[in-house]
Design a protein around this motif. Structure first.
Motif, mmCIF file in Angstrom:
data_model
loop_
_atom_site.group_PDB
_atom_site.id
_atom_site.type_symbol
_atom_site.label_atom_id
_atom_site.label_comp_id
_atom_site.label_asym_id
_atom_site.label_seq_id
_atom_site.Cartn_x
_atom_site.Cartn_y
_atom_site.Cartn_z
ATOM 1 N N ASP A 73 51.167 53.681 33.112
ATOM 2 C CA ASP A 73 50.955 52.143 33.693
ATOM 3 C C ASP A 73 52.251 51.482 33.968
ATOM 4 O O ASP A 73 52.340 50.628 34.685
ATOM 5 C CB ASP A 73 50.120 51.390 32.600
ATOM 6 C CG ASP A 73 49.477 50.168 33.105
ATOM 7 O OD1 ASP A 73 49.070 50.202 34.349
ATOM 8 O OD2 ASP A 73 49.320 49.052 32.453
ATOM 9 N N GLU A 74 53.199 51.957 32.987
ATOM 10 C CA GLU A 74 54.589 51.399 33.274
ATOM 11 C C GLU A 74 55.336 51.890 34.478
ATOM 12 O O GLU A 74 56.140 51.175 35.038
ATOM 13 C CB GLU A 74 55.528 51.649 32.018
ATOM 14 C CG GLU A 74 55.282 50.995 30.806
ATOM 15 C CD GLU A 74 56.223 51.461 29.500
ATOM 16 O OE1 GLU A 74 56.930 52.280 29.878
ATOM 17 O OE2 GLU A 74 55.473 51.131 28.426
ATOM 18 N N LEU A 75 55.069 53.091 34.756
ATOM 19 C CA LEU A 75 55.849 54.040 35.716
ATOM 20 C C LEU A 75 55.138 53.861 37.232
ATOM 21 O O LEU A 75 55.665 53.979 37.890
ATOM 22 C CB LEU A 75 56.216 55.280 35.269
ATOM 23 C CG LEU A 75 56.798 55.543 34.084
ATOM 24 C CD1 LEU A 75 56.591 57.022 33.828
ATOM 25 C CD2 LEU A 75 58.505 54.975 34.235
ATOM 26 N N ALA A 76 54.082 53.832 37.293
ATOM 27 C CA ALA A 76 53.348 53.687 38.645
ATOM 28 C C ALA A 76 53.274 52.508 39.481
ATOM 29 O O ALA A 76 53.002 51.536 38.743
ATOM 30 C CB ALA A 76 52.102 54.392 38.409
ATOM 31 N N LEU A 115 59.069 63.312 34.027
ATOM 32 C CA LEU A 115 58.021 62.039 34.711
ATOM 33 C C LEU A 115 59.085 60.925 35.037
ATOM 34 O O LEU A 115 58.455 60.042 35.886
ATOM 35 C CB LEU A 115 57.002 61.790 33.655
ATOM 36 C CG LEU A 115 55.798 61.002 34.163
ATOM 37 C CD1 LEU A 115 55.180 62.043 35.330
ATOM 38 C CD2 LEU A 115 54.632 60.766 32.932
ATOM 39 N N GLU A 116 60.031 60.683 34.441
ATOM 40 C CA GLU A 116 60.829 59.507 34.539
ATOM 41 C C GLU A 116 62.171 59.749 35.320
ATOM 42 O O GLU A 116 62.943 58.759 35.737
ATOM 43 C CB GLU A 116 61.282 58.933 33.142
ATOM 44 C CG GLU A 116 60.047 58.395 32.234
ATOM 45 C CD GLU A 116 60.330 57.730 31.027
ATOM 46 O OE1 GLU A 116 61.231 56.926 30.925
ATOM 47 O OE2 GLU A 116 59.648 58.180 30.093
ATOM 48 N N ALA A 117 62.298 61.019 35.868
ATOM 49 C CA ALA A 117 63.590 61.229 36.665
ATOM 50 C C ALA A 117 63.542 60.398 38.016
ATOM 51 O O ALA A 117 64.401 59.834 38.427
ATOM 52 C CB ALA A 117 63.544 62.702 36.860
ATOM 53 N N ASP A 118 62.242 60.460 38.630
ATOM 54 C CA ASP A 118 62.035 59.599 40.142
ATOM 55 C C ASP A 118 60.810 58.760 39.891
ATOM 56 O O ASP A 118 60.017 59.043 39.064
ATOM 57 C CB ASP A 118 61.770 60.928 41.027
ATOM 58 C CG ASP A 118 62.897 62.013 41.057
ATOM 59 O OD1 ASP A 118 64.119 61.416 41.588
ATOM 60 O OD2 ASP A 118 62.922 62.910 40.939
ATOM 61 N N PRO A 119 61.219 57.734 40.871
ATOM 62 C CA PRO A 119 59.845 56.717 40.773
ATOM 63 C C PRO A 119 58.881 57.310 41.183
ATOM 64 O O PRO A 119 58.676 58.264 42.243
ATOM 65 C CB PRO A 119 60.401 55.674 41.899
ATOM 66 C CG PRO A 119 61.841 56.155 42.139
ATOM 67 C CD PRO A 119 62.054 57.208 41.750
ATOM 68 N N ILE A 120 57.547 56.965 40.731
ATOM 69 C CA ILE A 120 56.286 57.694 40.977
ATOM 70 C C ILE A 120 55.890 57.148 42.263
ATOM 71 O O ILE A 120 55.995 55.881 42.417
ATOM 72 C CB ILE A 120 55.352 57.195 39.890
ATOM 73 C CG1 ILE A 120 55.622 58.376 38.585
ATOM 74 C CG2 ILE A 120 53.809 57.694 40.269
ATOM 75 C CD1 ILE A 120 54.580 58.082 37.606
ATOM 76 N N THR A 121 55.500 57.630 43.205
ATOM 77 C CA THR A 121 54.806 57.354 44.459
ATOM 78 C C THR A 121 53.455 57.571 44.691
ATOM 79 O O THR A 121 53.071 57.265 45.938
ATOM 80 C CB THR A 121 55.634 57.795 45.635
ATOM 81 O OG1 THR A 121 55.914 59.314 45.435
ATOM 82 C CG2 THR A 121 57.417 57.142 45.674
#
Ligand code: NAI
Length: 285
Positions: free
Chosen positions: A106-109, A77-83
Motif C-alpha cells: 500500500d505504501e509502495l504501489a 521489492l523496494e529497489a525500483d518504483p512499482i508500476t
C-alpha cells in the motif's frame, strides 16, 4: 480499467502458476518472492511448463520466448518504483504475513493499482482493511495447477467496488478462465467443501480404518474422483491444508472442522507434500 502490467507476490507453486498464465496471455509480469531460491524455482517451473507445451504441440517456441521476455523477476521489492496496475499476492496462508505484505504494498504501489489475494480461506475484508484502498481490494482464488484449472473463485470484500470486481472478471476471461463469485466467508465455497473431505480422509487413516492407498482408491474408483483426497492434499501442500482447516475451525467455531492430529504431525515432521518430496506419498521429482 485497462490492466497492462501485473505483479505477483510469492513465487511458490501458485504464484509461479499465476505469473505463467498472465505472461502467456500477453501481460507484462513482475514476479517477486522474499526467498531468492523460490524465485529461481518459480522461473524454472514456468520454463518447464512451456517446454512441455511445446513438446505436446500446444505452444510455438517463438511464443514461449515472447512470454518469457514479458516476465521479470524482482529480488528487492523496494529497489525500483512499482508500476503494476494489478498486484496479486500468493504468499503463505498466514493472516499476519499477508497483512504485512499488503501494508508494505500500500505504501509502495501507485494509487490506481488494484490489489488481489489468492488466499484459499482467509477473510478478504480483514486483509483489505490494512490498506487505504479497500474498495480496490478483492479475492482472486486460482485453483492448482493454475495453468490447467479453469475456475477462478472471486471473493468481494465488504468494501470492494463494482469496478474492481468487473476488472477482475475481465482479467479472468482474458486468461481463458471462468469465474464464480462467492461471499467472503471462511473457506469460501471451494475449500469449505474440499478441505473437510481431505481432513476426513486423514482421520480414516489416523483411526486405522484403511491405508493411505486404499482411501485414495475408494474415492477414485468409487466416486470417480481423478485423484484421491490424500494425493490431492500432497499436491496442495499439507501446511496449506492445515492452515485452511485451522481457519475453518476458528471461523465457524465448530468442532467438525478440527484438524486431524495426523495432519498436524505430518506438517511438524516437514512432510509438506509434493513440494517437499514427501507427504502421504514420496515424490522423486
Ligand atoms: P508455497 O509454499 O508453494 O509458496 C509460498 C511462497 O511465498 C514461498 O515461495 C515463500 O518464499 C513466499 N513468501 C512467504 N512469505 C513471503 C513474503 N512476506 N513476501 C514474499 N514472499 C513470501 O504456497 P502455495 O501453495 O503457492 O500457496 C500460496 C497461497 O495460495 C496461499 O495463500 C494458499 O492458500 C493459496 N492457494 C494454494 C493452493 C494450493 O493448492 N496450494 C490453491 C489455491 C490457493
Amino acid at each position: 480499467m485497462t490492466v497492462k502490467e501485473i505483479m505477483v507476490i510469492g513465487a511458490g507453486q501458485m504464484g509461479a502458476g499465476i505469473a505463467l498464465v498472465f505472461a502467456r496471455s500477453g501481460y507484462e509480469v513482475k514476479l517477486y518472492d522474499a526467498d531468492i531460491e523460490a524465485l529461481r524455482r518459480g522461473k524454472q517451473y514456468i520454463e518447464k511448463v512451456f517446454e512441455k507445451d511445446i513438446a505436446k504441440g500446444k505452444m510455438e517456441a517463438d511464443t514461449k520466448e515472447k512470454a518469457l521476455n514479458r516476465l521479470q523477476l524482482v529480488v528487492d521489492l523496494e529497489a525500483d518504483p512499482i508500476t503494476a496496475d494489478f498486484i496479486i499476492e500468493a504468499v503463505v496462508e498466514k493472516l499476519e504475513v499477508k497483512k504485512e505484505v499488503f501494508r508494505k504494498l500500500d505504501e509502495l504501489a501507485p494509487t490506481h493499482t488494484i490489489f488481489a489475494t489468492n488466499t484459499s480461506s482467509l477473510p478478504i475484508t480483514e486483509i483489505a482493511a490494512v490498506t487505504g484502498r479497500a474498495e480496490q481490494f478483492i479475492g482472486m482464488h486460482f485453483m492448482n495447477p493454475v495453468p490447467v484449472m479453469k475456475l477462478v473463485e472471486i471473493i468481494r470484500g465488504l468494501e470492494t467496488s463494482e469496478s474492481t470486481c468487473q476488472t477482475v472478471q475481465e482479467l479472468t476471461e482474458a486468461l481463458g478462465k471462468q469465474d464464480v463469485e462467492v461471499k467472503d466467508f471462511p473457506g469460501f465455497v471451494s475449500n469449505r467443501i474440499l478441505m473437510p473431505m481431505i481432513n476426513e480422509a486423514v482421520y480414516t487413516v489416523f483411526e486405522g480404518i484403511a491405508s493411505i492407498e486404499d482411501v485414495d482408491q475408494v474415492m477414485k474408483l468409487g466416486m470417480n474422483h481423478p485423484m484421491g483426497p490424500l494425493q490431492l492434499a500432497d499436491f496442495i501442500g499439507l501446511d496449506t491444508c492445515l492452515s485452511i482447516m485451522e481457519i475453518l475451525h476458528e471461523g465457524f467455531g465448530d468442532s467438525k472442522y478440527r484438524p486431524c492430529p495426523l495432519l498436524r504431525q505430518y506438517v511438524q515432521a516437514g512432510r509438506l507434500g509434493k513440494k517437499a518430496g514427501r507427504g502421504f506419498y514420496t515424490y522423486s521429482d
